[in-house]
Write a protein that holds these residues in place. Structure first.
Motif, short mmCIF file in Angstrom:
data_model
loop_
_atom_site.label_atom_id
_atom_site.label_comp_id
_atom_site.label_asym_id
_atom_site.label_seq_id
_atom_site.Cartn_x
_atom_site.Cartn_y
_atom_site.Cartn_z
N ARG A 48 40.07 54.50 38.48
CA ARG A 48 40.78 53.22 38.31
C ARG A 48 39.82 52.11 37.93
N ALA A 49 38.63 52.10 38.53
CA ALA A 49 37.64 51.07 38.22
C ALA A 49 37.17 51.18 36.78
N LEU A 50 37.13 52.38 36.25
CA LEU A 50 36.68 52.58 34.87
C LEU A 50 37.79 52.42 33.84
N ARG A 51 39.00 52.30 34.28
CA ARG A 51 40.14 52.20 33.37
C ARG A 51 40.00 51.00 32.42
N GLY A 52 39.56 49.87 32.94
CA GLY A 52 39.38 48.69 32.10
C GLY A 52 38.37 48.91 31.01
N ILE A 53 37.32 49.67 31.32
CA ILE A 53 36.30 49.97 30.31
C ILE A 53 36.91 50.82 29.20
N TYR A 76 30.12 42.81 32.64
CA TYR A 76 31.21 43.59 33.20
C TYR A 76 30.82 44.12 34.58
N SER A 77 29.57 44.56 34.71
CA SER A 77 29.09 45.07 35.98
C SER A 77 29.13 43.99 37.06
N LEU A 78 28.71 42.78 36.71
CA LEU A 78 28.75 41.67 37.67
C LEU A 78 30.18 41.32 38.07
N ILE A 79 31.09 41.32 37.12
CA ILE A 79 32.49 41.00 37.41
C ILE A 79 33.10 42.05 38.34
N VAL A 80 32.83 43.33 38.05
CA VAL A 80 33.36 44.40 38.89
C VAL A 80 32.74 44.33 40.29
N THR A 81 31.46 44.00 40.36
CA THR A 81 30.80 43.86 41.67
C THR A 81 31.45 42.75 42.48
N ALA A 82 31.77 41.64 41.81
CA ALA A 82 32.45 40.55 42.50
C ALA A 82 33.80 41.02 43.03
N ARG A 83 34.55 41.71 42.20
CA ARG A 83 35.87 42.22 42.63
C ARG A 83 35.75 43.17 43.81
N LEU A 84 34.77 44.07 43.75
CA LEU A 84 34.58 45.03 44.85
C LEU A 84 34.21 44.34 46.15
N ASN A 85 33.63 43.16 46.06
CA ASN A 85 33.28 42.38 47.25
C ASN A 85 34.35 41.36 47.60
N LEU A 86 35.53 41.52 47.00
CA LEU A 86 36.69 40.66 47.26
C LEU A 86 36.38 39.19 46.97
N VAL A 87 35.65 38.96 45.89
CA VAL A 87 35.29 37.62 45.44
C VAL A 87 36.00 37.38 44.11
#
Length: 128
Positions: A48-53, A76-87
């Motif tokens: 699911r995390a890779l779906r956007g890619i 993209y990596s920074l944005i996904v990291t933020a999402r994974l940290n609920l930011v």
């Protein structure tokens, strides 16, 4: 062991024998979930995390250069990291872009999403 005996009787070119042989070389990797209940049995979350890619691949085809592609991957990596940290990625990025210029290099790690979130939670607690 049944699998080892069955695998030895099959041709090494047989796909089932190859799969069994792969498992038999790494049994601890395939049974780790039995000892640690936190390990998920599927990789659905990663897919699911890779779906956007995968969906954006066509749009990113024209990054114009390898360097542009590397920058897009880093963002993209920074944005996904933020999402994974609920930011919220937009709030985090906006704040980081304001703060990064005045931040000394040894303190840049403080702008990472998990540190940023902690700082904002403590600031929100003080204001409330």
């Amino acid at each position: 062991m049944w699998m080892r005996d069955t695998c030895q009787r099959m041709s090494s070119k047989n796909p089932i024998a190859q799969a069994m042989s792969y498992f038999l070389r790494r049994p601890d990797m395939f049974t780790r979930f039995l000892h640690d209940g936190r390990i998920c049995l599927t990789n659905n979350a990663a897919e699911r995390a890779l779906r956007g890619i995968a969906l954006g691949r066509k749009a990113w085809l024209f990054a114009r250069s390898d360097r542009g592609g590397e920058r897009a991957a880093a963002m993209y990596s920074l944005i996904v990291t933020a999402r994974l940290n609920l930011v919220d990625p937009k709030a985090w990025l906006a704040d980081v872009l304001v703060l990064i210029n005045d931040m000394p290099n040894p303190r840049l790690h403080e702008l990472l999403p998990w540190h940023w979130k902690t700082l904002h939670q403590s600031n929100n607690t003080i204001e409330a």
